[in-house]
Structure formats: C-alpha cells, structure tokens
Design an enzyme around this catalytic site. Sequence first.
Site, PDB file in Angstrom:
ATOM      1  N   GLN A   7      -7.762  -5.479   9.345  1.00 14.12           N
ATOM      2  CA  GLN A   7      -6.717  -5.068  10.315  1.00 14.12           C
ATOM      3  C   GLN A   7      -7.169  -4.046  11.431  1.00 14.12           C
ATOM      4  O   GLN A   7      -6.241  -3.283  11.885  1.00 14.12           O
ATOM      5  CB  GLN A   7      -5.435  -4.663   9.692  1.00 14.12           C
ATOM      6  CG  GLN A   7      -4.738  -5.849   8.792  1.00 14.12           C
ATOM      7  CD  GLN A   7      -3.540  -5.407   8.159  1.00 14.12           C
ATOM      8  OE1 GLN A   7      -2.602  -5.153   8.960  1.00 14.12           O
ATOM      9  NE2 GLN A   7      -3.554  -5.336   6.856  1.00 14.12           N
ATOM     10  N   LYS A  45       0.925  -1.093   0.062  1.00 13.40           N
ATOM     11  CA  LYS A  45       0.140  -0.047  -0.006  1.00 13.40           C
ATOM     12  C   LYS A  45       0.859   1.347  -0.127  1.00 13.40           C
ATOM     13  O   LYS A  45       0.310   2.298  -0.610  1.00 13.40           O
ATOM     14  CB  LYS A  45      -0.807  -0.017   1.171  1.00 13.40           C
ATOM     15  CG  LYS A  45      -0.344   0.026   2.425  1.00 13.40           C
ATOM     16  CD  LYS A  45      -1.576   0.195   3.661  1.00 13.40           C
ATOM     17  CE  LYS A  45      -0.762   0.254   4.876  1.00 13.40           C
ATOM     18  NZ  LYS A  45       0.010   1.357   5.253  1.00 13.40           N
ATOM     19  N   THR A  46       1.865   1.312   0.896  1.00 12.88           N
ATOM     20  CA  THR A  46       2.783   2.599   0.695  1.00 12.88           C
ATOM     21  C   THR A  46       3.486   2.628  -0.567  1.00 12.88           C
ATOM     22  O   THR A  46       3.534   3.878  -1.106  1.00 12.88           O
ATOM     23  CB  THR A  46       3.816   2.269   1.701  1.00 12.88           C
ATOM     24  OG1 THR A  46       3.349   2.134   3.042  1.00 12.88           O
ATOM     25  CG2 THR A  46       4.877   3.449   1.793  1.00 12.88           C
ATOM     26  N   ARG A  58       2.515 -10.763   9.999  1.00 18.22           N
ATOM     27  CA  ARG A  58       3.462 -10.111  10.329  1.00 18.22           C
ATOM     28  C   ARG A  58       4.791 -11.137   9.943  1.00 18.22           C
ATOM     29  O   ARG A  58       5.965 -10.416   9.560  1.00 18.22           O
ATOM     30  CB  ARG A  58       3.938  -9.843  11.876  1.00 18.22           C
ATOM     31  CG  ARG A  58       2.824  -8.834  12.623  1.00 18.22           C
ATOM     32  CD  ARG A  58       2.737  -7.551  11.810  1.00 18.22           C
ATOM     33  NE  ARG A  58       1.573  -7.832  11.050  1.00 18.22           N
ATOM     34  CZ  ARG A  58       1.214  -6.851  10.003  1.00 18.22           C
ATOM     35  NH1 ARG A  58       2.291  -6.013   9.685  1.00 18.22           N
ATOM     36  NH2 ARG A  58       0.052  -7.081   9.321  1.00 18.22           N
ATOM     37  N   ASP A  92      -3.766   7.249   5.045  1.00 21.37           N
ATOM     38  CA  ASP A  92      -3.462   6.003   5.180  1.00 21.37           C
ATOM     39  C   ASP A  92      -3.884   5.241   6.434  1.00 21.37           C
ATOM     40  O   ASP A  92      -4.487   6.056   7.221  1.00 21.37           O
ATOM     41  CB  ASP A  92      -1.952   5.851   5.300  1.00 21.37           C
ATOM     42  CG  ASP A  92      -1.205   4.402   5.226  1.00 21.37           C
ATOM     43  OD1 ASP A  92      -1.885   3.402   4.733  1.00 21.37           O
ATOM     44  OD2 ASP A  92      -0.216   4.179   5.800  1.00 21.37           O
ATOM     45  N   GLU A  93      -4.142   4.023   6.591  1.00 22.64           N
ATOM     46  CA  GLU A  93      -4.697   3.256   7.591  1.00 22.64           C
ATOM     47  C   GLU A  93      -6.083   3.891   8.062  1.00 22.64           C
ATOM     48  O   GLU A  93      -6.168   3.958   9.125  1.00 22.64           O
ATOM     49  CB  GLU A  93      -3.740   3.322   8.863  1.00 22.64           C
ATOM     50  CG  GLU A  93      -2.525   2.743   8.596  1.00 22.64           C
ATOM     51  CD  GLU A  93      -2.221   1.168   8.365  1.00 22.64           C
ATOM     52  OE1 GLU A  93      -3.205   0.437   8.417  1.00 22.64           O
ATOM     53  OE2 GLU A  93      -1.124   0.615   8.495  1.00 22.64           O
TER      54      GLU A  93
END
Length: 654
Positions: free
Chosen positions: A262, A32-33, A602, A231-232
């Site tokens: 998430q 995503k970044t 993770r 973001d997020e």
Amino acid sequence: MVYLNELNNEQRRAALETDGPLLIIAGAGAGKTKTITHRICHLIKQGVEPERILAITFTNKAAKEMRERVLRLISKEFSLNLPVSDLSGMASVPFVSTFHALGVQLIREHAALLGIPRHFSIADKNDSLKLIKESMTRVGLDSKSFEPGALANLISREKGNAVTLSEYQAKNDGGHMSGLVGEVWQEYERLLINEKSLDFDDLLLKTVLLLKENAAVRQNLERRWRYIHVDEYQDTNRVQYLIARYLAAAHRNICAVGDIDQTIYSWRGADIKNILGFERDYPDAKIIFLEENYRSTEVILAAANRVIAKNKLRREKNLFTKKSGGDKIGLFTAHDENDEARFVALKAKELTEEKGVRPSEIAVLYRANFQGRALEEAMLREEMPYQVLGTRFFERREIKDVLSYIKAALNGELASDLKRIINMPPRGLGKVTVLKLFAGQEKTLTPAVKKKVDDFRKLLTDIKRFALSEKPSQTIKYVLRASGIEEMLTGGGADDRERLDNIKELVTFATKYDSMQNSEEAILKFLEDAALQSDQDELASDNEAVKLMTAHAAKGLEFEYVFITGLETDLFPHRVIDNSHGRKTDGADEEERRLFYVALTRAKKKLYLSYASVRTIFGLKQVNLPSEFIFDVPEELIEQEEPFVGGGRVIYLD
C-alpha cells in the site's frame, strides 16, 4: 488477559511482543488499528505507565479513531466506566498523535531553543503558495515562466528529505534551476520568519533538527516515551523516518506497522526503503504478518491478491478471509466518460432505492481529479446526493476570514492574514492604504484613514484579550459580531446565508476545545487542528451521500460498494515518463499497481470496474484501450454489466 481473546493468533502475537523492535506487516483490512490499540492496552496492563507510550499516525481521522479506541479499552479493562471525553483529559494517558501535531507540540515546548516564537502560526498549503509567489516576484521571477506550484513542491521535497536551506545552497551544483530554487527558498524563508510562521514541512524538519542538535531534549523525550508505535510506516518520508529513529534510539522499543503493498505516496516523498530496510536498522527485529482480512469478500481478495502478486518490490503475503464467496466483480465498458458516469449514477441509485444501501456506503474512485466533473454532472442529473472528497471546509473563504482574525490578533506580524481581513468587511481601507501601512508610511495617512486603522487595531486587541480568556467557540462568536461579518452576511443573499451557516459550523467544531482549562492552550490547539485538517477529516459520518474521490484519497477508508472508473491505458495506470529513457519506469508501474490494489481493497461487498472507449482530455477526444489491470483480474471473477435502458453499450472482452 481476557481483552486479548478478541484477537486472532497473529494479532495476539503482535500484542504480546512488547520489548525490542517489531515490524507488523498488516494487509488491507487485517485489523491493524485493533492490534495496535490492544498492544497499548497490554503494555499498560503489564505495568507500563500510560504516558510512557507514544503512537504516531498520519491523519487526524486515524489518530482520533486510535485514541478513542485506546481510551475505550482502558476504561473497560480497568473498570473505570468513564466516557472517552473524561478520559482524554487525564494526565496519564498514551499520547496518540499525527506526525505534524507531534511536531507542533515539541516545537512549542522548545521554541526558545529553536529561536521560534511560541505563538507561531502554521501556514497551510494555500498560504505557502502565496508566499512562494511573492518570493518569486521579489527575486524577479515571472510566474508565467516558472510554475509556483512546481517550485513549492521542489522546496517541500527537499525539506521532506531533511535538507535545510543552507545545506541545499551548499550542495548547489551551480546549475541554473538549482540556483533559482535557492533564491526563491531563501526569500520564502525570510517571509515565513517575518510572519512568525512555519509551513507543514517545517513542523517536521524543525522537529528533526531539535532532536538532532539537542542531546538534553532527546534524553528528556527518551524518558517521556519508552514505547513508540508508528502506523502506516510505509508512508514515512525521510524526516518522519528520522523522528521515529531518534525517539526510539535509547530503548529500541519501536513497533512499526505498515504494508509494502500500500505504498502509494512516493510523489510526496514517501520512501518504500524505510519499511523494506527495517531489519537493516534493527537486526534483532521480529516480523509478524497480519493476513486475515475482515473487510472484503473472498472474490474481492482473490482479485486483489492476483493483481499485487505481479509486483516484485514487496514481501510475499496472501490475504485471506472467512467470508467465503461473494458477488462477482462487475465490468462496464462505456462509450465515453458521460456514458460511464451515467452508468455509475444509475447503478448507485439502484443500490440505494432497490437494495436499501446507504449512499455513504458507496464510493466512486478515479485516478485523476478531472474525471470527477462528468461524475458530478451525472449525480446531479439523477438527483443522487454526493460529496467530493477534497473540497475542504477549512479552505472556504469565510472560514479562512474568521481564522485570520484570530491568528492576526494573536500574532500581529502575520502580513498575509492582516491583508486578508483589514478590509473584510469593507471599512474604507483601500489597496493604497494597505500598501502604505506595510511600507511603513503610516504617517502619510489622512486623519480620517488613520482613525480607521486605529479602530481596526483596537478590534484585534479586543479579539486577542477575548481569545486568551474565553472558550474557543465563544471567541468565534465574538469575532463574528465584533468584526461586522455577521451583520454583512445576514443582510446578504442565499450565498451569504450559506457562508454564515458555515461559520456557525465552525463554532460547533470549536466546542471540542471548550473543555480545556487553559484558554490560551485551547485556542492554539484549535488553530493547530484547523490548519492540519486533511481531506478525510471532511467525511462526516452523518453525511448520507455517495463519496467521489481519487484512489489516493481513499487510502484508509472502506465502503460496501466501490466503483473504480477510468480503467484505461495511460490513465490508470497513469504513465510516468522517465526523461532519460523516454519510457515509464518500473518503480512507477509498481506504484500504480499498488494504487489499484488499494482501490480494490476498499470494497467490502461489491466492486464495479469501468472504462470508456473514448474520453475527452484537454478538449481532444481520445480512443482508449482497456487498462492492463482489468486483465490482471481473473476472468472467472468478472461479470459484464449491461447498460441501463436509454443509452450506452457493452463491448465484451476476449
């Protein structure tokens, strides 16, 4: 558009979709970044002025990474051949920030409108809790009967819901508890005002009030930022949601990026309805799913997909990867928490010594902080270097002492900072003297004591003069010498020398602000960033140590090898009791599963799951059943881990 060749088809679609509202549902490890940074670069290549672009995220670590990646892309695509440090100082660059840092900037710019001094201080969580305790004392509440932390959380939750003190008092239902909260909150606000301070929640609430009540400010910001990236988005609470809505209202060029699966922060105000309701807010929004995972193996993703599929409150998606196969997930059944910790420490040692894995590529996750004690002890016994995420550098006593000197020098009305440093190092100003000073009884002091007070005030005046004309790193060195802290610590023992080394590290941190031309802006930015540091900002890339942290703290991070410990019924998932029904709520169950999903994703190469048949909690031994989450993982993806010679046992699951 060669720069877009680095993207997969869905990432490319997202980068090219520049006008109007866009929701990007980005799975864990789906880049995503990378997508956001390439989208920003594409906007600039299409002729959008860089300073018209805003990107907001949650942590300093995430903002720093995004900012540097954007600047590297700009440098490459426009053949500038300049380092990131040179580009960041240019006037025409995208504004990449956390929500809180954005709030600080807007409040400082419009301080007069808000009736706030431009040199306001930021009260960190410890500062806020101290003021809450003092507020309770002033209104006659006993901290033994009422938990200060609980009151602080109640007030924080209301502010996060965009509720002001006056609004809270107006909606007060007349109940005893709400009345007490209102009294404490009112006194707390008075103390903050006296100290010319804002707490973390104020940085967002004041920003919302600024945008809501000042049309001219809104219009100015609408002209400043035409393209908004958040973001997020799944982690936004009410005030963050409103900030994004206000800023995007005119042009509606909002790109929200997030993952419903998430959403794990409802306990601190994150509202999953914000991302679920994006199409309600923007009926013409386009939705793009990023499902190709670049982080984890096929085995890890198969487990994660199976686990999260049981949730009902989500948008259907299925992560996939081109990394076929992968190691099976190890499962270890320990006798107790010490047996479990020993297995983790020895396995980590085996990975580093026999397979050459860097300790920093190993993470040990747990549901509750108390689980860390046994793990730390085992790491120490096996001489494995480790770092506990959550022991924050900026909360160390000596660091707060130095920062308090600078804050008190710039803002002489910060009572909490003045009380902290007036006798640090000792200068013969005892508690009685301090009480008289803050009670306005300075005339009753003896001449000798009065001289000491005057010398202290002169020291603060000198520090202020120095801070407003010199570089931040030099200011810290000056404080260290002029205050007497350096002399005091130099003559002490090993602990004092370590504290001095920590202050020297603070000098190193401050050098990042030395390049700013305006000394006043530099020192204020330094203090702002120090106050807004998060746990993840403590993760130094050169710190070769196994990372120990809660599953919540691991959000946004990745490691080659991940241990998820304490997978026991009522511990993970942690049971949340609904008082009205006497049972756990469905929403809490789903959030716990999302948290497990975050923990699973993770890992890049290998996962280890473990649980203890017996665990001591609050001094009592408790027999446990394995977590239902273990049974959610397909049996064919799991292999049993044998105990190391010398202890432990394995219980095989049917």
